[in-house]
Write an enzyme that holds these catalytic residues in place. Structure first.
Site, mmCIF file in Angstrom:
data_model
loop_
_atom_site.group_PDB
_atom_site.id
_atom_site.type_symbol
_atom_site.label_atom_id
_atom_site.label_comp_id
_atom_site.label_asym_id
_atom_site.label_seq_id
_atom_site.Cartn_x
_atom_site.Cartn_y
_atom_site.Cartn_z
ATOM 1 N N ARG A 87 0.760 -1.443 -0.033
ATOM 2 C CA ARG A 87 0.230 0.087 0.019
ATOM 3 C C ARG A 87 0.771 1.333 0.047
ATOM 4 O O ARG A 87 0.503 2.206 0.471
ATOM 5 C CB ARG A 87 -1.006 0.113 1.252
ATOM 6 C CG ARG A 87 -1.757 -1.250 1.356
ATOM 7 C CD ARG A 87 -2.920 -1.396 0.148
ATOM 8 N NE ARG A 87 -3.669 -2.305 0.636
ATOM 9 C CZ ARG A 87 -3.927 -3.342 0.202
ATOM 10 N NH1 ARG A 87 -2.764 -3.739 -0.637
ATOM 11 N NH2 ARG A 87 -4.645 -4.438 0.375
ATOM 12 N N SER A 107 -10.550 1.136 3.739
ATOM 13 C CA SER A 107 -9.905 0.715 4.980
ATOM 14 C C SER A 107 -9.415 2.153 5.524
ATOM 15 O O SER A 107 -8.593 2.697 4.563
ATOM 16 C CB SER A 107 -8.549 -0.023 4.679
ATOM 17 O OG SER A 107 -8.938 -1.281 4.218
ATOM 18 N N GLU A 113 -4.170 4.937 6.216
ATOM 19 C CA GLU A 113 -4.046 4.631 4.678
ATOM 20 C C GLU A 113 -4.504 5.607 3.770
ATOM 21 O O GLU A 113 -4.185 6.069 2.749
ATOM 22 C CB GLU A 113 -4.788 3.247 4.422
ATOM 23 C CG GLU A 113 -4.527 2.928 2.785
ATOM 24 C CD GLU A 113 -5.206 1.640 2.478
ATOM 25 O OE1 GLU A 113 -5.032 0.534 3.078
ATOM 26 O OE2 GLU A 113 -6.073 1.600 1.656
#
Ligand code: FAD
Ligand code: NAP
Length: 343
Positions: free
Chosen positions: A170, A244, A339
């Site tokens: 990520r 998320s 994130e």
């Protein structure tokens, strides 16, 4: 293939352009359909002394204030086959403003595979390298060839090959060292002519079995992924969210061993740089899953997802996220990293 919605579809409040749907006014919104328009928007912003923000599909942004300066919205469309693919693959160059899920479906229609596990991820093609989007055991770096981006300080078009992008879990160089320095205009992918399916992720195998599919095609995998996602994740059109909110933490082996000793049931997976721990489990065990503050809270089916039930501010949600981080740290000694991009 479909681009992101046209500028006529929505207004000039950021809530119209982001999946969290929190209010934030935009000082200036510029839609860019070509590399030259990107350059023009950068020059205009620089002449006005504006801060510059880049907007794709708005599915990974939380605004905590009104947005001052210029928001450059990517609207470059188009997909073309180009030379350079390794044997057995096809190389395509895709405009940054194309819808990611549209690209996945388009590639399957052409008989090209490799993106099927990434079906139904919201957002644009141009943002996909930013955090090396991933789901169900696949990350875009596996099918990435190169990208082109305009350098904000010079207006020059630069090509980034795989090795230049610093892809990680990520993560990419664009989210770290080069943050805010480049506007990605096109991304090239190498897609497979003969499928190599990734079925390792437990939920996919179980979904295929439940659907009675013994010899899956890439399309079958995409269908299962879409079904699981629709079942488990909130639809941003109904409930504001950015997927998320936190990454799954990757711990060193020694830190993981300590955690596992105290919490033997913690779900974990080997990762290239350590052991990946399921952040959703940590949050759930801390009692936050389904937490409800009226207008916002933590999703009741997936604790990694913070939701705007309508009427929350970005600051409300950011505050909640910090409380979740503190709760997890106090119980497990693990620091969750965000994130979502905060504006
Ligand atoms: P935006 O939200 O518009 O922007 C994200 C960041 O990238 C911002 O900082 C922005 O400035 C920057 N940016 C955008 N476009 C460009 C560009 N062309 N050049 C330079 N910078 C740019 N992510 C996953 O990885 N896996 C998932 O499975 C997943 N599932 C999700 C499910 C839901 C329901 C939601 C709401 C989100 C999910 N996400 C997932 C997160 C998100 O969809 C991805 O991160 C997506 O790539 C964001 O794309 P976007 O175009 O919406 O980016
Ligand atoms: P899940 O299947 O409930 O699994 C929980 C976590 O365990 C996931 O985050 C996943 O990590 C990890 N995991 C499960 N099986 C694994 C395996 N075989 N190998 C390695 N790691 C494994 O997860 P979920 O929440 O329903 O999400 C499903 C997939 O969609 C995940 O890949 C997730 O990342 C992705 N997703 C991402 C977002 C986002 O906004 N980033 C939002 C929704 C879904 P990974 O996350 O590393 O895969």
């Amino acid at each position: 293939m479909k681009g992101l919605e046209s500028e006529n579809d929505r207004g000039t409040c950021l809530s119209d352009w982001t999946t969290f749907g929190v209010p934030a006014s935009l000082e200036r919104l510029v839609h860019c359909r070509s590399v030259d328009e990107v350059r023009g928007a950068i020059v205009g912003a620089s002449e006005r002394g504006d801060a510059l923000h880049v907007l794709g599909g708005g599915s990974n942004i939380l605004a905590t204030n009104d947005v001052e300066g210029t928001v450059l919205r990517m609207a470059i469309e188009g997909v073309e086959s180009i030379d350079g693919a390794p044997s057995g693959q096809v190389r395509i160059k895709v405009g940054a403003g194309c819808v990611w899920h549209g690209l996945v479906m388009y590639s399957l229609e052409q008989g090209w595979s490799g993106l099927e596990n990434l079906a139904l991820i919201p957002g644009s093609v141009g943002a996909s390298p930013m955090q090396n989007i991933g789901a169900y055991g696949v990350e875009i770096e596996q099918r990435f060839a190169w990208l082109e981006a305009v350098e904000v300080s010079t207006g020059s078009l630069r090509r980034f090959d795989y090795a230049d992008c610093g892809f990680a879990y990520r993560e990419s160089v664009f989210k770290r060292d080069l943050l805010g320095q480049f506007v990605i205009t096109h991304v090239a992918f190498d897609l497979l002519l003969e499928p190599e399916l990734c079925l390792d992720y437990g939920a996919i195998a179980a979904g295929l079995k439940a659907a009675g599919v013994d010899a899956p095609t890439p399309r079958d995998v995409a269908e299962v992924v879409m079904a699981i996602r629709r079942e488990k994740l909130p639809d941003p059109a109904v409930l504001g969210n950015a997927g998320s909110f936190f990454k799954n933490p990757v711990l060193s082996q020694s830190a993981f061993d300590r955690l596992k000793k105290e919490h033997p049931t913690v779900p974990s997976y080997d990762a290239p740089s350590g052991v990946k721990v399921a952040a959703g489990w940590l949050i759930e065990q801390t009692g936050w899953k389904g937490h409800d503050r009226g207008t916002y809270g933590v999703h009741d089916k997936q604790a990694l997802v913070l939701v705007n039930r309508g009427g929350a501010s970005g600051r409300d949600i950011l505050q909640l996220s910090e409380e979740v981080q503190q709760g997890v740290f106090a119980k497990f000694g693990v620091q969750l990293e965000r994130e979502v991009n905060i504006w």
